[in-house]
Write an enzyme that holds these catalytic residues in place. Sequence first.
Site, PDB file in Angstrom:
ATOM      1  N   ASP A  94       0.802  -1.223   0.000  1.00  0.00           N
ATOM      2  CA  ASP A  94       0.000   0.000   0.000  1.00  0.00           C
ATOM      3  C   ASP A  94       0.837   1.276   0.000  1.00  0.00           C
ATOM      4  O   ASP A  94       0.290   2.374   0.062  1.00  0.00           O
ATOM      5  CB  ASP A  94      -0.903   0.029   1.241  1.00  0.00           C
ATOM      6  N   ASP A 120      22.559  20.376  -9.522  1.00  0.00           N
ATOM      7  CA  ASP A 120      23.404  19.193  -9.759  1.00  0.00           C
ATOM      8  C   ASP A 120      24.854  19.596  -9.520  1.00  0.00           C
ATOM      9  O   ASP A 120      25.475  20.197 -10.403  1.00  0.00           O
ATOM     10  CB  ASP A 120      23.167  18.720 -11.205  1.00  0.00           C
ATOM     11  N   HIS A 130      18.800  15.627 -16.075  1.00  0.00           N
ATOM     12  CA  HIS A 130      19.268  15.559 -17.471  1.00  0.00           C
ATOM     13  C   HIS A 130      18.124  16.143 -18.282  1.00  0.00           C
ATOM     14  O   HIS A 130      17.214  15.435 -18.695  1.00  0.00           O
ATOM     15  CB  HIS A 130      19.581  14.125 -17.889  1.00  0.00           C
ATOM     16  N   GLU A 137      31.710  19.574 -10.571  1.00  0.00           N
ATOM     17  CA  GLU A 137      30.524  19.857 -11.386  1.00  0.00           C
ATOM     18  C   GLU A 137      29.826  21.122 -10.908  1.00  0.00           C
ATOM     19  O   GLU A 137      29.481  21.247  -9.738  1.00  0.00           O
ATOM     20  CB  GLU A 137      29.538  18.680 -11.296  1.00  0.00           C
TER      21      GLU A 137
HETATM   22  N1  GLY Z   1      24.043  13.751 -11.107  1.00  0.00           N
HETATM   23  C1  GLY Z   1      23.878  13.284 -12.414  1.00  0.00           C
HETATM   24  C2  GLY Z   1      24.865  13.879 -13.310  1.00  0.00           C
HETATM   25  O1  GLY Z   1      25.819  14.478 -12.868  1.00  0.00           O
HETATM   26  O2  GLY Z   1      24.729  13.813 -14.490  1.00  0.00           O
HETATM   27 MN    MN Z   2      25.408  16.327 -13.975  1.00  0.00          MN
HETATM   28 MN    MN Z   3      25.905  15.364 -10.913  1.00  0.00          MN
END
Ligand code: GLY
Ligand code: MN
Ligand code: MN
Length: 428
Positions: free
Chosen positions: A29, A263, A353, A399
């Site tokens: 559930d 991200d 993405h 990143e």
């Molecule tokens: N966190 C997913 C990427 O860096 O593409």
């Molecule tokens: Mn990424």
């Molecule tokens: Mn990433």
Amino acid sequence: MARRLHLAQAMGAGIAIIPTAPERLRNRDAHYPYRFDSYFYYLTGFREPEAVLIVIAASDNNPAKQILFCREKDIEREVWDGYRYGPDAAREAFGFDEAYSINRLDELLPGLLADQSAIYTVLGQDTVWDQRIMGWTNRVREQARSGVTAPASIHDCCALLDEMRLIKDTDELQTMQRAADISAQAHQRAMQTVQPDMYEYEIEAELLYTFHRHGAQAPAYTSIVAGGGNACVLHYVENNARLRSGDLLLIDAGCELNGYASDITRTFPVNGHFSAAQKDVYQLVLAAQAAALEQVKSGNHWNDPHQAALGVLARGFIDLGLCRGSVDAVLESEDYKRFYMHRTGHWLGMDVHDVGAYKQQGAWRRFEPGMVLTVEPGCYIRPADDVPQHFWNIGIRIEDDVVVTQTGHELLTVAAPKTIAEIEELMQ
Ligand code: GLY
Ligand code: MN
Ligand code: MN
């Protein structure tokens, strides 16, 4: 509302039918936390499940029309599941021309489809939905003898919507900046909290705490918290190993705020100090990122940052004794892929993405103001006979989230410490 009218104009003629995401069972559930469909939310701002948007393009006699189907008011259900708008309140609050109960979709849709030239919908993602579209269309065809014309074509509306979503407006950029700020704080907190012998999941808990503490609804994707060699597994999400002094910790984590993703990846030493070998690789990845970022500006094309990063990394891999031969030879043979096997970024938006074509008519797409992308080079060194041992199990990625502007680019994620000096100082 402006986006729905924009869609109506882009269609020219016909009817768009766009459903939100279904609720999904996790087990028995219990459901997964609900997340609306990105296209649907982009066009409506409406977060409840069980809803469908209809947009009818203007025709000779009629202006464009926007209709919402959503859950009925149900005081009894609301005792269990909480507030729901119901069609009347939703129409008022979200600016639709008409709104109906979702229970009337099968009854009303064939009438809405009658005499429309084309259907625009999300095709091929959900077979049940595809079948419903065909079912409604066939119901209209059955009325042909009474003079009703059924839509002659069914189009995927994603191409139109992807182009719209690719260029972010001021409101979207503000939300993305807020999401990025929260995620940057989470990375800072991770750097300040980590101690040798903690477990990766303890750091993941700090990230999630910070996301929710500042109003983000969810992580935008499963956080990667990878100590030592785990960082060389690109999609590592177990996050259950003990962190060792002398190892690096790679964290790829970002929150989702009001439907928009951030991200960020940062890599830092568990004990607060980079070793000499770690410094060498870190500076190389940082230099590759700087070279890539320099290429992010209007007019340059999608592949320019990647090529710039590859050039710096290939040179560095040779200098560090990881690759042999000339830069051209390493690029030509793709020998660099032993240590850098992914691309340097992706579009970022409602989806981590995000949507948007990377090529147009076979050529890499050019950057335009309002596009948002990540720039995320890395280096992942697994133990191997021909690799100097002091580099074994070093995995580094850096990143950031970047907006293309009129004059170049702007970083959304500057608040996350990045240079060796900044990181070591914060971790003192
Ligand atoms: N966190 C997913 C990427 O860096 O593409
Ligand atoms: Mn990424
Ligand atoms: Mn990433």
